[in-house]
Design an enzyme around this catalytic site. Structure first.
Site, PDB file in Angstrom:
ATOM      1  N   ASP A   1      18.146  52.665  26.755  1.00 51.36           N
ATOM      2  CA  ASP A   1      19.108  53.443  27.852  1.00 51.36           C
ATOM      3  C   ASP A   1      19.839  54.411  26.872  1.00 51.36           C
ATOM      4  OD1 ASP A   1      20.570  52.368  30.601  1.00 51.36           O
ATOM      5  OD2 ASP A   1      21.642  54.016  29.422  1.00 51.36           O
TER       6      ASP A   1
ATOM      7  N   GLN B   1      23.527  51.603  41.797  1.00 47.47           N
ATOM      8  CA  GLN B   1      22.322  51.938  41.201  1.00 47.47           C
ATOM      9  C   GLN B   1      22.643  53.800  41.192  1.00 47.47           C
ATOM     10  OE1 GLN B   1      19.150  50.983  43.753  1.00 47.47           O
ATOM     11  NE2 GLN B   1      17.537  52.178  42.615  1.00 47.47           N
TER      12      GLN B   1
ATOM     13  N   ASN C   1      20.462  46.667  39.479  1.00 44.10           N
ATOM     14  CA  ASN C   1      21.895  47.350  40.621  1.00 44.10           C
ATOM     15  C   ASN C   1      21.110  47.796  41.614  1.00 44.10           C
ATOM     16  OD1 ASN C   1      23.821  46.723  38.706  1.00 44.10           O
ATOM     17  ND2 ASN C   1      23.317  48.524  37.367  1.00 44.10           N
TER      18      ASN C   1
ATOM     19  N   HIS D   1      14.712  49.575  38.235  1.00 39.18           N
ATOM     20  CA  HIS D   1      14.548  49.101  36.654  1.00 39.18           C
ATOM     21  C   HIS D   1      15.558  48.012  36.340  1.00 39.18           C
ATOM     22  CE1 HIS D   1      17.823  51.982  37.654  1.00 39.18           C
ATOM     23  NE2 HIS D   1      18.539  51.483  36.931  1.00 39.18           N
ATOM     24  N   LEU D   2      14.845  47.023  35.610  1.00 42.23           N
ATOM     25  CA  LEU D   2      15.761  45.819  35.111  1.00 42.23           C
ATOM     26  C   LEU D   2      16.635  46.485  33.663  1.00 42.23           C
ATOM     27  CD1 LEU D   2      12.962  44.774  36.234  1.00 42.23           C
ATOM     28  CD2 LEU D   2      13.840  42.586  35.384  1.00 42.23           C
TER      29      LEU D   2
HETATM   30  P1  AMP Z   1      21.659  52.274  37.232  1.00 44.19           P
HETATM   31  O1  AMP Z   1      23.145  52.413  37.417  1.00 44.19           O
HETATM   32  O2  AMP Z   1      21.358  50.706  37.407  1.00 44.19           O
HETATM   33  O3  AMP Z   1      20.800  53.057  38.371  1.00 44.19           O
HETATM   34  O4  AMP Z   1      21.023  52.193  35.628  1.00 44.19           O
HETATM   35  C1  AMP Z   1      20.742  53.712  35.476  1.00 44.19           C
HETATM   36  C2  AMP Z   1      20.716  53.709  33.923  1.00 44.19           C
HETATM   37  O5  AMP Z   1      20.017  54.752  33.512  1.00 44.19           O
HETATM   38  C3  AMP Z   1      21.873  54.049  33.374  1.00 44.19           C
HETATM   39  O6  AMP Z   1      22.316  52.992  32.501  1.00 44.19           O
HETATM   40  C4  AMP Z   1      21.890  55.174  32.328  1.00 44.19           C
HETATM   41  O7  AMP Z   1      22.567  55.386  31.176  1.00 44.19           O
HETATM   42  C5  AMP Z   1      20.124  55.572  32.284  1.00 44.19           C
HETATM   43  N1  AMP Z   1      19.704  56.505  32.093  1.00 44.19           N
HETATM   44  C6  AMP Z   1      19.742  57.828  32.752  1.00 44.19           C
HETATM   45  N2  AMP Z   1      18.800  58.758  32.339  1.00 44.19           N
HETATM   46  C7  AMP Z   1      18.401  58.227  31.281  1.00 44.19           C
HETATM   47  C8  AMP Z   1      17.220  58.572  30.402  1.00 44.19           C
HETATM   48  N3  AMP Z   1      16.790  60.012  30.533  1.00 44.19           N
HETATM   49  N4  AMP Z   1      16.796  57.983  29.609  1.00 44.19           N
HETATM   50  C9  AMP Z   1      17.340  56.410  29.427  1.00 44.19           C
HETATM   51  N5  AMP Z   1      18.054  56.052  30.172  1.00 44.19           N
HETATM   52  C10 AMP Z   1      18.655  56.761  31.163  1.00 44.19           C
END
Ligand code: AMP
Length: 115
Positions: free
Chosen positions: A31, A95, A88, A101-102
């Site tokens: 992440d 989300q 989420n 994604h997990l």
């Molecule tokens: P969610 O809030 O469950 O949709 O989580 C999305 C996650 O994606 C967050 O923890 C972000 O920090 C992560 N994220 C967003 N862009 C990237 C990226 N380019 N590479 C890795 N993680 C990312």
């Protein structure tokens, strides 16, 4: 057709990611804004938009996502001390990326209830 998300682009190799595990069915990468010393995201190579989509998904495909995440955690050596798996969903679930994604969170004591 759902929108192209940042994780579609990670999977396509268009955006760099720190890949920590990969198999036929999943990709796991760090992440970008870690919420724990170890914070890995696991996505299926066969795109689903969100957790709700799993209600219409072949159980074998769902299983491949979960098996892949467990194997990623094991490959990272997380099983012994433990870790948290988070998905989420939607607005209230916070989300932010519309590609399922997990989250694998580890390397510190988690708290309960979650925020
Ligand atoms: P969610 O809030 O469950 O949709 O989580 C999305 C996650 O994606 C967050 O923890 C972000 O920090 C992560 N994220 C967003 N862009 C990237 C990226 N380019 N590479 C890795 N993680 C990312």
């Amino acid at each position: 057709m759902s929108e192209v998300t940042i994780f579609d682009r990670v999977l396509a190799g268009e955006i760099p990611a720190q890949v920590v595990y990969e198999d036929e069915h999943v990709l796991a990468f760090q992440d970008i804004m870690p919420q724990a010393p170890i914070h890995v995201l696991v996505i299926p190579k066969q795109k689903k938009r969100c957790y709700d989509d799993l209600a219409d998904t072949n159980p074998e495909e769902v299983g491949q996502l979960f098996v892949g995440a467990a194997r990623a955690a094991r490959a990272l050596g997380l099983a012994e001390n433990g870790y948290r798996v988070v998905i989420n969903h939607g607005r209230d679930g916070q989300q932010t990326v519309d590609y399922i994604h997990l989250h694998l969170l580890a390397g510190r004591q988690m708290i309960w209830p979650p925020g």
